[in-house]
Design a protein around this motif. Structure first.
Motif, short mmCIF file in Angstrom:
data_model
loop_
_atom_site.label_atom_id
_atom_site.label_comp_id
_atom_site.label_asym_id
_atom_site.label_seq_id
_atom_site.Cartn_x
_atom_site.Cartn_y
_atom_site.Cartn_z
N GLU A 195 0.85 -1.19 0.00
CA GLU A 195 0.00 0.00 0.00
C GLU A 195 0.88 1.24 0.00
O GLU A 195 1.81 1.35 0.80
CB GLU A 195 -0.90 -0.01 1.23
N GLU A 198 0.75 7.79 2.42
CA GLU A 198 -0.12 8.94 2.18
C GLU A 198 0.60 9.99 1.34
O GLU A 198 1.77 10.31 1.56
CB GLU A 198 -0.56 9.55 3.51
N ASP A 221 -5.03 5.61 -8.91
CA ASP A 221 -5.58 6.45 -7.85
C ASP A 221 -6.46 5.66 -6.88
O ASP A 221 -6.60 6.05 -5.72
CB ASP A 221 -6.40 7.60 -8.47
N ASP A 222 -7.09 4.58 -7.34
CA ASP A 222 -7.99 3.81 -6.49
C ASP A 222 -7.31 2.59 -5.88
O ASP A 222 -7.99 1.66 -5.44
CB ASP A 222 -9.21 3.35 -7.31
N VAL A 224 -5.80 1.93 -3.04
CA VAL A 224 -6.10 1.60 -1.64
C VAL A 224 -7.52 1.07 -1.49
O VAL A 224 -7.77 0.13 -0.73
CB VAL A 224 -5.88 2.83 -0.73
N THR A 225 -8.47 1.64 -2.21
CA THR A 225 -9.88 1.27 -2.05
C THR A 225 -10.29 0.08 -2.90
O THR A 225 -11.34 -0.50 -2.67
CB THR A 225 -10.78 2.47 -2.38
N ASP A 226 -9.50 -0.28 -3.90
CA ASP A 226 -9.83 -1.41 -4.76
C ASP A 226 -9.34 -2.70 -4.09
O ASP A 226 -8.15 -2.96 -4.02
CB ASP A 226 -9.18 -1.24 -6.13
N ASN A 227 -10.26 -3.51 -3.61
CA ASN A 227 -9.90 -4.71 -2.87
C ASN A 227 -9.14 -5.73 -3.71
O ASN A 227 -8.27 -6.44 -3.20
CB ASN A 227 -11.15 -5.36 -2.27
N LYS A 229 -7.35 -5.10 -6.52
CA LYS A 229 -6.13 -4.53 -7.09
C LYS A 229 -5.95 -4.89 -8.57
O LYS A 229 -4.84 -5.13 -9.04
CB LYS A 229 -4.90 -4.98 -6.31
#
Length: 270
Positions: A195, A198, A221-222, A224-227, A229
């Motif tokens: 990951e 920040e 950009d996604d 972190v939120t895309d489980n 990957k």
């Protein structure tokens, strides 16, 4: 038995596709009950299939990438991967069987949709078995149109599988590119990347080697939120290699070589 070798052997993908014999299915089923990591890998394979068509298609920008020439020239001409650990080279089922294994996975997904009603009648096992079957039902209940589109993609014999090996900044990193040159479609499986901190973001680069030139394929950009990957990227370039660097949020005009996380070359195709 080495569980990591077992997971990387390709038998779990064939199990999901329904392409194993009865004895082999029993063996895999027993391994799932005994080893939670095997069960988790099976669930991730199923979920990843449906996620292949999700993501964004960023714009391209041709940039100067001369400093990477030395790294490319030192790559092994047999493996086509730079500094990749031996364990990663054993991801044989897709890199060796290529499109044929993808067809099997696509057919397996279509079969699971047809068998949805039968699955629902069999949820009467232990808690672990129940969770596994519920995951299959969730996949089977997904939109049929999306499944058919995915099957069509996986059947394409022109889909290339290109492994990307970890580099000095993070040797344990790995990723894989699935690229269809004819349709300019590219799917990046970035599950092997850590990951990002920040304020940082991964940026994907397409490379040509003569002259050595990078093309930015955009930022993840996604991530972190895309489980799962898995990211869809449009790539109309004559790519000969792919790289992933860690850059400031928003991306960079040129890659930061000190933050090169993964790199791999495209094998020549006759």
């Amino acid at each position: 038995m080495d569980i990591n070798n077992y997971i990387n052997s390709g038998i779990l993908e064939l199990y999901v596709a329904g392409a194993l014999s009865d004895e082999e299915n029993k063996e895999v089923y027993a391994m799932m009950q005994k080893h939670p990591e095997v069960l988790n890998e099976v669930l991730q394979i199923e979920a990843a299939i449906l996620k292949l068509t999700e993501a964004t298609a960023p714009k391209n920008a041709v940039l100067d990438f001369s400093p990477i020439a030395e790294k490319i020239s030192k790559s092994n001409t047999e493996s086509k991967v730079i500094n990749m650990k031996a364990e990663r080279l054993r991801t044989s089922w897709l890199s060796v069987t290529g499109w044929a294994a993808a067809v099997i996975l696509g057919v397996g997904l279509f079969w699971s949709i047809q068998e949805n009603s039968e699955l629902q009648s069999k949820i009467s096992l232990s808690e672990t078995d129940k969770d596994f079957l519920e995951q299959q039902i969730e996949i089977a209940d997904s939109d049929l149109k999306e499944a058919k589109s995915l099957i069509s993609i996986l059947r394409d014999r022109n889909m290339l599988a290109i492994p990307l090996g970890g580099q000095a900044v993070y040797p344990e990193a790995y990723a894989k590119v699935y690229w269809d040159k004819e349709s300019n479609s590219m799917y990046l499986d970035a599950q092997g990347l850590p990951e990002p901190p920040e304020g940082k973001v991964y940026q994907v680069w397409s490379l040509t080697l003569n002259p050595l030139t990078p093309t930015s394929l955009g930022t993840l950009d996604d991530f972190v939120t895309d489980n799962n990957k898995i990211f869809t990227i449009e790539n109309a370039n004559a790519s000969e290699a792919f790289g992933i660097t860690l850059e400031p949020a928003g991306g960079s005009d040129s890659p930061t070589l000190e933050q090169l996380y993964a790199l791999g070359t495209v094998a020549s195709v006759s």
